[in-house]
Design an enzyme around this catalytic site. Structure first.
Site, PDB file in Angstrom:
ATOM      1  N   VAL A 151       0.836  -1.210   0.000  1.00 42.91           N
ATOM      2  CA  VAL A 151       0.000   0.000   0.000  1.00 42.91           C
ATOM      3  C   VAL A 151       0.869   1.258   0.000  1.00 42.91           C
ATOM      4  O   VAL A 151       0.610   2.213  -0.749  1.00 42.91           O
ATOM      5  CB  VAL A 151      -0.959   0.007   1.218  1.00 42.91           C
ATOM      6  CG1 VAL A 151      -1.868   1.226   1.167  1.00 42.91           C
ATOM      7  CG2 VAL A 151      -1.790  -1.267   1.254  1.00 42.91           C
ATOM      8  N   GLY A 159     -10.549  -2.088   0.890  1.00 45.37           N
ATOM      9  CA  GLY A 159      -9.615  -1.511  -0.084  1.00 45.37           C
ATOM     10  C   GLY A 159     -10.240  -0.409  -0.922  1.00 45.37           C
ATOM     11  O   GLY A 159     -10.572   0.665  -0.426  1.00 45.37           O
ATOM     12  N   LYS A 193      -6.736  -1.768  10.019  1.00 43.46           N
ATOM     13  CA  LYS A 193      -8.034  -2.208  10.566  1.00 43.46           C
ATOM     14  C   LYS A 193      -7.918  -2.721  11.988  1.00 43.46           C
ATOM     15  O   LYS A 193      -8.792  -2.529  12.817  1.00 43.46           O
ATOM     16  CB  LYS A 193      -8.657  -3.266   9.655  1.00 43.46           C
ATOM     17  CG  LYS A 193      -7.809  -4.520   9.482  1.00 43.46           C
ATOM     18  CD  LYS A 193      -7.675  -4.940   8.056  1.00 43.46           C
ATOM     19  CE  LYS A 193      -6.623  -4.088   7.393  1.00 43.46           C
ATOM     20  NZ  LYS A 193      -6.203  -4.526   6.094  1.00 43.46           N
ATOM     21  N   LYS A 207     -12.639  -5.732  10.249  1.00 36.53           N
ATOM     22  CA  LYS A 207     -13.349  -4.844   9.322  1.00 36.53           C
ATOM     23  C   LYS A 207     -14.831  -4.716   9.685  1.00 36.53           C
ATOM     24  O   LYS A 207     -15.388  -3.607   9.669  1.00 36.53           O
ATOM     25  CB  LYS A 207     -13.189  -5.376   7.896  1.00 36.53           C
ATOM     26  CG  LYS A 207     -11.746  -5.286   7.389  1.00 36.53           C
ATOM     27  CD  LYS A 207     -11.541  -6.102   6.123  1.00 36.53           C
ATOM     28  CE  LYS A 207     -10.123  -5.995   5.605  1.00 36.53           C
ATOM     29  NZ  LYS A 207      -9.823  -6.996   4.565  1.00 36.53           N
TER      30      LYS A 207
HETATM   31  N1  HSE Z   1      -5.589  -9.460   3.598  1.00 38.75           N
HETATM   32  C1  HSE Z   1      -6.787  -8.781   3.224  1.00 38.75           C
HETATM   33  C2  HSE Z   1      -7.621  -9.638   2.291  1.00 38.75           C
HETATM   34  C3  HSE Z   1      -6.545  -7.480   2.526  1.00 38.75           C
HETATM   35  O1  HSE Z   1      -7.209 -10.729   1.922  1.00 38.75           O
HETATM   36  O2  HSE Z   1      -8.705  -9.219   1.971  1.00 38.75           O
HETATM   37  C4  HSE Z   1      -6.138  -6.402   3.449  1.00 38.75           C
HETATM   38  O3  HSE Z   1      -7.119  -6.156   4.396  1.00 38.75           O
END
Ligand code: HSE
Length: 428
Positions: free
Chosen positions: A15, A134, A105, A205
């Site tokens: 990122v 994302g 997160k 999340k």
């Molecule tokens: N590792 C996460 C996923 C992405 O596989 O969705 C970053 O939050």
């Protein structure tokens, strides 16, 4: 207003380098007519190979020193982790009154309230669009666009790695461990995949979305979490024969008694939008009495989408958009009262491995009937296996505690050879 916003970026993984690339390619990225320039970077290693050449950027060994530096106006935290350097640096920046933008997160789900209090007491924005889904603007949507509704439930696919693994298991007829190993080889899954496959990333999340949606403080400790490690190929195939696809679904519901946040493998009918979201896609339903039901899907990870989400937060800082960190000022967030799920009604998928002999199915269905559990559909496939035969059934809506008790009694029947498998069926 034409001013220069000096950014300090800590964490230069996918990122971070995605953000530096975006800013280099968009030197005129200036939603408020000003300019964003990177005046400091920090990471664990200065020299590791990266997709962006950082040699010309001012380097800080210590992210906390970067966060406090007079050389930056805005601190961008892309280190990750709920504690340690990420938390220390975010606190340092907020204490210095600097706006903070983070993709973290775990940090927001586990320490969101205290950080929101600190941010609001210092008058510094704390923004985290990139922490959830994302490139899909889920945080802004839930916090800002739904302020005119009272969201009752949010649910969806919030982890791309799990979605990719489940999709590959089904399409290739391969077991979890084999697909995970391949995903790690290809760089789609982390070397330590626990946060993803264990359901913890999705739980972080959905905890954040629940707080934004329901106006409560984030309470990660109250989330019920089950990952996909135990999803077997046979369940994917039997579910499919019954017209379902297994997805890792994260959900948050608000009822009069409180809030329920959970993550678990879930059967969605094949025609359901969640079942249709394949590969590494993320997808989300948001439901409220006035707006009804909204569905969005998109890329939940990757350099481009996540950097775009960080850039949207940078734009908010540049345009001086002012919002509380969560739905309301931190001091007036409601307590998060977890609901006891035992009374929750839902349909379920049950798989039992049984001896192939007369009366076994009758014994299973009698036990369910005695408990008041009504069978909706039933499937037995002939297998040449002396070790037993799998039977699968789906139930009508039943209270979770009633179902759990019935399954425990069935597990004790002499003809039942293995621990029963229970998966929930999507309620939407
Ligand atoms: N590792 C996460 C996923 C992405 O596989 O969705 C970053 O939050």
């Amino acid at each position: 207003m034409s001013r220069t916003w000096r950014l300090g970026v800590a964490g230069l993984g996918t990122v971070g380098t995605g953000l530096l690339t975006f800013l280099a390619e968009h030197p005129r990225f200036a939603p408020a007519g000003g300019q964003a320039v990177v005046t400091g970077v920090s990471a664990r290693s200065r020299t590791r190979p990266r997709a962006f050449d950082i040699s010309a950027l001012p380097w800080f060994d210590d992210p906390v020193a970067l966060a406090q530096s007079d050389e930056i106006d805005v601190f961008v935290e892309l280190i990750g982790g709920s504690d340690g350097p990420a938390k220390a640096a975010v606190e340092a920046a907020l204490n210095a009154g600097k706006p903070v933008i983070t993709a973290n997160k775990a940090l927001i789900a586990e320490h969101g309230r205290e950080l929101a209090e600190l941010a609001e007491s210092k008058g510094a924005p704390l923004l985290f669009e990139a922490a959830v889904m994302g490139g899909v603007p889920a945080v802004k949507m839930v916090r800002e666009a739904f302020v005119g509704d009272d969201i009752t439930s949010i649910s969806g696919i919030l982890n791309g790695t799990c979605n990719y693994i489940l999709t590959e298991m089904e399409s290739g007829g391969r077991a979890f461990a084999e697909v995970l190993a391949e995903a790690q080889r290809l760089g789609y899954a982390e070397a330590d995949p626990t946060m993803d496959v264990g359901g913890f990333d999705a739980a972080h999340k959905i905890t954040i979305l629940a707080a934004l949606a329901f106006g409560c403080a984030p309470n990660y400790a109250a989330a019920e979490i089950e990952g996909i490690e135990q999803v077997e190929l046979i369940d994917i195939q039997m579910a499919r024969d019954l017209g379902y696809r297994i997805k890792l679904v994260a959900s948050a519901e608000q009822a009069a008694e409180g809030v329920l946040v959970r993550v678990h493998p879930t059967l969605a009918p094949l025609s359901h939008p969640l079942a249709q979201a394949g590969g590494a896609l993320n997808a989300l339903f948001i439901e409220g009495p006035r707006v009804g039901r909204i569905f969005v899907q998109g890329p939940g990870a990757g350099a481009g989408p996540t950097a775009a989400a960080v850039a949207a937060d940078i734009a908010d800082v540049m345009t001086a958009a002012v919002r509380p960190v969560f739905q309301a000022p931190a001091g007036s967030l409601k307590p998060f009262d977890p609901i006891n799920p035992s009374k929750m009604m839902g349909r379920a998928y049950l798989r039992f491995l049984v001896k192939d002999e007369p009366g076994v199915i009758a014994a299973v269905s009698e036990t369910l009937a005695e408990a008041g559990v009504s069978i909706e559909s039933f499937l037995q496939k002939p297998v040449e296996n002396a070790g037993g035969v799998p039977i699968v059934l789906t139930t009508h809506a039943t209270a979770e505690s009633v179902l759990a008790a019935a399954v425990e009694r069935i597990a004790g029947l002499p003809a039942v050879l293995d621990k029963p498998r229970l998966l929930r069926i999507a309620r939407i």
